[in-house]
Write a protein that holds these residues in place. Structure first.
Motif, PDB file in Angstrom:
ATOM      1  N   PHE A  37      -2.773  -4.849  -6.809  1.00  0.00           N
ATOM      2  CA  PHE A  37      -1.455  -5.468  -6.617  1.00  0.00           C
ATOM      3  C   PHE A  37      -0.543  -5.300  -7.830  1.00  0.00           C
ATOM      4  CE2 PHE A  37      -4.322  -8.514  -8.521  1.00  0.00           C
ATOM      5  CZ  PHE A  37      -3.556  -9.028  -9.561  1.00  0.00           C
ATOM      6  N   ALA A  82      -7.672 -11.322 -13.847  1.00  0.00           N
ATOM      7  CA  ALA A  82      -6.816 -10.867 -12.746  1.00  0.00           C
ATOM      8  C   ALA A  82      -5.916 -11.999 -12.258  1.00  0.00           C
ATOM      9  CB  ALA A  82      -7.668 -10.334 -11.598  1.00  0.00           C
ATOM     10  N   TRP A 112     -17.973 -10.330 -13.148  1.00  0.00           N
ATOM     11  CA  TRP A 112     -17.039 -10.514 -12.023  1.00  0.00           C
ATOM     12  C   TRP A 112     -16.108 -11.694 -12.280  1.00  0.00           C
ATOM     13  CZ3 TRP A 112     -22.330 -10.809  -9.747  1.00  0.00           C
ATOM     14  CH2 TRP A 112     -22.816  -9.547  -9.423  1.00  0.00           C
ATOM     15  N   ASP A 161      -9.726  -1.726  -7.749  1.00  0.00           N
ATOM     16  CA  ASP A 161      -9.330  -2.302  -6.454  1.00  0.00           C
ATOM     17  C   ASP A 161      -8.740  -3.698  -6.632  1.00  0.00           C
ATOM     18  OD1 ASP A 161     -10.051  -0.137  -4.934  1.00  0.00           O
ATOM     19  OD2 ASP A 161     -12.055  -0.892  -4.461  1.00  0.00           O
ATOM     20  N   VAL A 162      -9.397  -4.484  -7.490  1.00  0.00           N
ATOM     21  CA  VAL A 162      -8.946  -5.867  -7.717  1.00  0.00           C
ATOM     22  C   VAL A 162      -7.495  -5.877  -8.192  1.00  0.00           C
ATOM     23  CG1 VAL A 162      -9.242  -7.884  -9.220  1.00  0.00           C
ATOM     24  CG2 VAL A 162     -11.245  -6.834  -8.141  1.00  0.00           C
ATOM     25  N   LEU A 177     -12.155 -11.523 -12.825  1.00  0.00           N
ATOM     26  CA  LEU A 177     -11.308 -12.210 -11.844  1.00  0.00           C
ATOM     27  C   LEU A 177     -10.426 -13.262 -12.508  1.00  0.00           C
ATOM     28  CD1 LEU A 177     -13.854 -12.465  -8.891  1.00  0.00           C
ATOM     29  CD2 LEU A 177     -11.673 -11.238  -8.831  1.00  0.00           C
ATOM     30  N   ASP A 191      -3.554  -1.500  -3.308  1.00  0.00           N
ATOM     31  CA  ASP A 191      -3.078  -2.353  -2.234  1.00  0.00           C
ATOM     32  C   ASP A 191      -2.149  -3.394  -2.830  1.00  0.00           C
ATOM     33  OD1 ASP A 191      -4.629  -1.117  -0.247  1.00  0.00           O
ATOM     34  OD2 ASP A 191      -6.381  -2.243  -0.887  1.00  0.00           O
ATOM     35  N   MET A 245       0.838  -1.199   0.000  1.00  0.00           N
ATOM     36  CA  MET A 245       0.000   0.000   0.000  1.00  0.00           C
ATOM     37  C   MET A 245       0.871   1.246   0.000  1.00  0.00           C
ATOM     38  SD  MET A 245      -3.392   0.919   0.616  1.00  0.00           S
ATOM     39  CE  MET A 245      -4.083   2.544   0.577  1.00  0.00           C
ATOM     40  N   TRP A 301     -14.496  -1.124  -8.377  1.00  0.00           N
ATOM     41  CA  TRP A 301     -14.168  -2.505  -8.001  1.00  0.00           C
ATOM     42  C   TRP A 301     -12.994  -3.058  -8.794  1.00  0.00           C
ATOM     43  CZ3 TRP A 301     -14.859  -7.219 -10.792  1.00  0.00           C
ATOM     44  CH2 TRP A 301     -14.558  -8.369 -10.038  1.00  0.00           C
ATOM     45  N   ASN A 336     -19.028   0.537 -13.651  1.00  0.00           N
ATOM     46  CA  ASN A 336     -18.422   0.950 -12.384  1.00  0.00           C
ATOM     47  C   ASN A 336     -16.905   0.775 -12.471  1.00  0.00           C
ATOM     48  OD1 ASN A 336     -17.284   0.624  -9.687  1.00  0.00           O
ATOM     49  ND2 ASN A 336     -19.389   0.593  -8.950  1.00  0.00           N
TER      50      ASN A 336
END
Lengths: 240, 249
Positions: A136, A86, A79, A132-133, A83, A9, A1, A129, A126
């Motif tokens: 890293f 990701a 999602w 945020d995912v 993911l 993050d 972070m 989200w 949006n």
């Protein structure tokens, strides 16, 4: 972070301070010619003596098969789809990109997190989200965005690979047929890429130009980022 | 796609009810959930059951990753989130929208506990699951580590699995010792989660039937006012889940 090299993050169990190499991302929508140019860039860099590895979207050992299977048959919600991307990205980041940067390689990334941002935004409306995912992810040293308009893109894709289901965003049911859907979907992606180009200060390259001109521009952007480029006597080509 | 309610925030808007159990391996949570399932079905409720890391697509990948020991804390966490997203969309939301009861063996709190112990950021993993809905009831089966170990060792499983024991974290070369160290950290993490998300803590050292009685009382209270959807001709569903050995994920 706390580490500025991560997008959000970060990987708390990993220290990014000893990454000697350079991470260069080439972004742009489907069929814009990214991979051709990355090949040429690799050649150019290797001739100059730089170690180069390339890494591409959905090409991880862990996930490439899984993503193929998912896309082949299963209707995915945005999602799961994001993911899966990701996970693929994280696998490549930890097993390819970071080790290569640690050893001082130039990493050329064919697409980066911004592709995932655009695709998820088009589906979800949006931005929070998905960003945020990918918290890293390492922030690249340079992002080149190969920009094209949708009319030129449509012609180019028809001439080469043809339009496919996912590149046309058929899961979104945007148009009556493949062509209409392709144009609407790619327009939405380009619109979002354009916004991100400002927000994240991409180096925009006009992908409607000739391949030689595009390559020249890309090299112009990359040159100042290279370790010790001044020593290489490339001062004449350094752009503003 | 509509924006869902956050995992901490408002209750979900659907007519069904979502009941979940959490706890470490050997806490007996799966047994309790299975007994609750039997009871609810015997009362004529329509019940759908789903468990952690069970979607085919992701399970195969996780298996491959575990075999080659190439999973990192982040890919491990992302794979489980993918599985969860896929099950939420395909398995959990449709029955909830149809007014059914959904029972989930483990929920996102498993990731909050386990992935953080493995080393991912606490904030990051919470943001990852932001699309999840808040369960109507969340039970946490709390058990001392030694009880869990003795249950697992004398039970049907006999020995611990590599990842379940946290062997990838190099805590100890001895599997039982590694399990003890790893799961103790998870227990500590769960304690924080219980407060943060208001899970119902159950004493998992009690007799199975005593625990079940407590669970049924709580569920009965919570279901007051819930209108079960009648199936065709009020026919009772089959007891399609067999009472077999709880699988570890």
């Amino acid at each position: 972070m706390a580490d500025g090299r991560f997008f959000g993050d970060g990987l708390t169990y990993l220290d990014p301070s000893d990454l000697k190499g350079k991470l260069i991302a080439i972004e742009g929508t489907d069929g814009v010619g990214r991979s051709t140019h990355i090949e040429m860039l690799q050649e150019w860099l290797e001739v100059q003596g730089y170690g180069v590895i390339t890494t591409g979207w959905t090409r991880s050992n862990l996930m490439s098969k899984t993503i193929e299977v998912a896309k082949a048959g299963n209707i995915l919600d945005h999602w799961s789809l994001s993911l899966l991307y990701a996970t693929d990205f994280a696998d490549r980041l930890e097993h390819q990109i970071i080790p290569a940067l640690r050893s001082g390689f130039i990493v050329l990334a064919d697409r980066y997190i911004y592709t995932a941002f655009a695709r998820d935004f088009v589906r979800s409306g949006n931005r929070t989200w998905i960003r945020d995912v990918f918290g890293f992810a390492l922030i690249p040293d340079l992002v080149c965005y190969m920009r094209i308009d949708v009319e030129t893109l449509a012609l180019r894709v028809i001439e080469t690979t043809g339009m496919n289901y996912w590149e046309s965003g058929m899961d979104l049911r945007l148009g009556a047929d493949l062509y209409e859907s392709f144009k609407k979907y790619q327009s939405l992606l380009i619109e979002e890429f354009d916004k991100m180009a400002e927000e994240f200060r991409f180096n925009v390259v006009d992908a409607r130009k000739s391949p030689e001109e595009i390559q020249e521009e890309l090299r112009g952007h990359i040159l100042p980022v290279l370790p010790g480029h001044k020593r290489a006597g490339a001062s004449e080509q350094v752009p503003a | 796609m509509t924006e869902l309610h956050g995992a901490k925030g408002a209750p979900h808007p659907y007519p069904g009810k979502l009941i979940i159990v959490e706890g470490i391996d050997g806490s007996g949570k799966s047994t309790q959930l299975l007994l609750l399932h039997k009871w609810l079905e015997s009362k004529g409720y329509k019940v759908f059951f789903t468990e952690w890391n069970s979607s085919d697509l992701v399970k195969d990948t996780t298996k491959r990753g575990k075999k080659t020991k190439s999973l990192t804390p982040t890919t491990f966490s992302l794979l489980h989130a993918t599985d969860f997203a896929s099950r939420l969309y395909h398995q959990i939301l449709p029955p909830l929208k149809a007014g059914m009861l959904v029972l989930a063996d483990r929920y996102m709190y498993t990731a909050f506990a386990r992935d953080v112990v493995r080393g991912v950021s606490r904030d990051w993993v919470r943001k990852l699951y932001h699309f999840a809905i808040k369960p109507d009831m969340a039970f946490y089966y709390r058990v001392p580590i030694e009880v869990a170990i003795s249950r697992l060792l004398r039970g049907t499983r006999g020995q611990f699995k590599y990842y379940e024991a946290g062997m990838d974290m190099n805590l100890s070369p001895d599997v039982t010792e590694s399990f003890r160290l790893f799961q103790s950290q998870i227990l500590a993490e769960y304690d924080k989660i219980v407060e943060e998300f208001g899970l119902l803590t159950m004493d998992a050292t009690l007799d199975i039937e005593t625990q079940q009685e407590q669970m049924r009382t709580l569920v009965q209270d919570a279901l007051r006012g819930y209108k079960p959807k009648r199936g065709t001709y009020g026919r009772r569903t089959l007891f399609w889940r067999r009472f077999d050995i709880p699988r570890s994920e």
